[in-house]
Design an enzyme around this catalytic site. Structure first.
Site, PDB file in Angstrom:
ATOM      1  N   CYS A  70      76.263  30.204 102.049  1.00 34.53           N
ATOM      2  CA  CYS A  70      77.502  29.380 102.013  1.00 34.53           C
ATOM      3  C   CYS A  70      78.103  29.651 100.768  1.00 34.53           C
ATOM      4  O   CYS A  70      79.534  30.501 100.769  1.00 34.53           O
ATOM      5  CB  CYS A  70      77.048  27.895 101.652  1.00 34.53           C
ATOM      6  SG  CYS A  70      76.417  27.344 103.097  1.00 34.53           S
ATOM      7  N   HIS A 124      81.037  25.744  98.915  1.00 33.12           N
ATOM      8  CA  HIS A 124      79.605  25.245  98.785  1.00 33.12           C
ATOM      9  C   HIS A 124      79.848  23.966  98.001  1.00 33.12           C
ATOM     10  O   HIS A 124      80.577  23.775  97.203  1.00 33.12           O
ATOM     11  CB  HIS A 124      78.868  26.338  98.238  1.00 33.12           C
ATOM     12  CG  HIS A 124      77.313  26.030  98.199  1.00 33.12           C
ATOM     13  ND1 HIS A 124      76.681  25.697  99.123  1.00 33.12           N
ATOM     14  CD2 HIS A 124      76.325  25.703  97.162  1.00 33.12           C
ATOM     15  CE1 HIS A 124      75.417  25.377  99.108  1.00 33.12           C
ATOM     16  NE2 HIS A 124      75.088  25.168  97.923  1.00 33.12           N
TER      17      HIS A 124
END
Ligand code: CA
Ligand code: CA
Length: 479
Positions: A70, A124
């Site tokens: 991510c 993220h």
């Protein structure tokens, strides 16, 4: 030129017939691999709405993330800079430390007359770069969903978030539905300015808990296992292997839950597909259908037992390849595959080019607009994915080459699409042609790889964290 004139001049190249610059609907999906209809990753996956988007988009069949997880993947895409430049390789890294002066993609649109709106997971967890948005609906897990998760019976192989199962909950009570609602509301209105609407869906990220109806569509006994070679890892460098992925696989097979786990991912993808469909419906029924570009991407691939591995975090095809679709009315009619190799750092310059914004210096990628106009044209593309210094791979149409501190990999993708036979395992057995390919690919890798130490975000003092997060210019949205 005043601002109104400037805005009016946007889109001069791609959207010559339209007076206003095109809007952008930017859909990010967390942990969606190529199990998408028309991407061929798994023919059992059911994604009619993603296919509906694909019918009017160019489907980039060889799109590669620049980092297989991510935070670094998203930071790279949003800054247009490679992980090897910024040193952002891990989920824990404070990505702003690696790119302190970067103007992110949404911010660039904001600086050029766009109204920029966001919701859900675009970066993220905890590092959302809010200041690049006028308004933002932040991530928040609804109490009803959390409660339903608590009462669910874990899988035998469950470990922290690695779990799946049906929830007795309506779609409307799920977190992702908040982002559907917010995005649909924006798409349903007329706007004075062109907009950049970024919507980040969280499923099919683990845990694969979605409403029961989505599980009911898949029968565990019908689930087919992915292509698999038991001793596949015998010929790869040790540092290429994800140890946690091996442990996941040992648990899943010991508990005879391989099919059950795959069913969980299929259900979570199908749930995501329904949400994508709702957003597309809102676009199609609203006043912006004709002049909105849609960009759809998963942030990296996902392994479900291939090479005895689960999750992402590796540098093989299953982990690096992700779905990418771009629908650009007026540029292409869509419904076509592009087999040329592209990478996520290409998205930043592509978006500027498509919307007629001035090109930005210093970006790592190149505009894909020529491919959107002619998906079959020649293209010398390469997908470079990094997982830290000394862990890097490069993919071209025919080959993948990986360079690790403890060895190399070379795969002939045409003869070996599952990357089972590492031709560089024993260099003495390589043919002259294979050696030539390896050397050519090695010279295309970045000349240096950042080894800058970045602060772990979670360890920053609160005021530092808040500074990194920023605030939306007009505040947070409610919903
Ligand atoms: Ca992800
Ligand atoms: Ca192998």
């Amino acid at each position: 030129m005043n601002r109104r004139q400037f805005v009016a001049s946007l889109g001069a190249t791609a959207f010559a017939q339209n007076k206003k610059a095109p809007n952008v609907l930017f859909i990010a999906v967390d942990d969606l691999n190529d199990w998408v209809e028309n991407f061929g990753g798994n023919p059992q996956s059911v994604t009619p709405n993603m296919a509906r988007l694909g019918a009017r988009a160019i489907r980039f069949q060889r799109a590669y993330c620049n980092a297989p997880m991510c935070n670094p993947s998203r930071a790279s895409l949003m800054t247009g800079l490679r992980p090897t430049t910024t040193g952002v390789y891990n989920n824990s890294d404070t990505w702003r430390d690696g790119a302190p002066d970067a103007v992110t993609l949404p911010e660039y649109f904001m600086n050029h007359g766009y109204r920029v709106l966001g919701c859900g997971k675009l970066y993220h967890n905890s590092q959302p770069d809010y200041h690049a948005f006028h308004e933002y609906l932040p991530e928040s897990h609804p109490a009803a969903e959390a409660k339903a998760e608590e009462s669910h019976t874990p899988a035998k192989s469950a470990q922290s978030h690695f779990d799946w199962g049906p929830l007795d909950l309506a779609d409307e009570e799920m977190e992702d539905y908040r982002y559907v609602r917010y995005t649909a509301d924006v798409l349903g209105k007329k706007h004075a300015q062109p907009f950049f609407m970024a919507c980040g869906f969280k499923k099919p990220h683990l845990p694969w808990y979605v409403p029961r109806a989505y599980f009911d569509k898949f029968k565990e006994s019908d689930v087919k296992l992915p292509p698999y070679l038991e001793n596949d890892l015998d010929d790869v460098p040790k540092s290429a292997i994800l140890q946690g992925g091996l442990r996941d696989h040992a648990r899943v097979t010991k508990n005879d839950e391989w099919r059950a786990a795959i069913r969980g991912y299929l259900a979570a993808i199908n749930f995501c597909d329904a949400n994508v469909g709702r957003v597309l419906d809102a676009l199609d029924k609203g006043p912006n259908a004709r002049d909105t570009i849609v960009v759809f991407w998963g942030d990296h691939g996902w392994q479900l037992g291939e090479k005895n591995q689960w999750r992402k975090f590796t540098l093989w095809e299953r982990s690096c390849r992700a779905p990418l679709m771009i629908s650009a009315p007026g540029v292409n009619a869509g419904g076509a595959d592009c087999l040329r190799v592209v990478e996520f750092v290409d998205l930043y310059p592509t978006m500027l080019d498509l919307c007629g914004l001035p090109a930005k210096a210093g970006l790592a990628g190149k505009s894909l607009v020529p491919l959107l106009k002619d998906p079959k044209r020649a293209w010398d593309g390469a997908g470079i994915t990094s997982d830290g210094p000394d862990k890097i791979t490069i993919r071209t149409e025919g080959w993948r080459y990986g360079r690790f501190s403890d060895g190399e990999e070379l795969y002939d993708e045409r003869a070996d699409p599952h990357e089972w036979k590492n031709l560089a395992h024993r260099p003495e057995t390589m043919t002259a042609e294979q050696k030539k390919v390896r050397n050519q690919l090695a010279t295309r890798l970045p000349k240096s790889e950042s080894r800058k130490k970045l602060r772990p975000f979670e360890q920053l003092p609160k005021e530092e964290k808040d500074k990194v997060k920023g605030k939306p210019r007009e505040g947070f949205a409610k919903g």
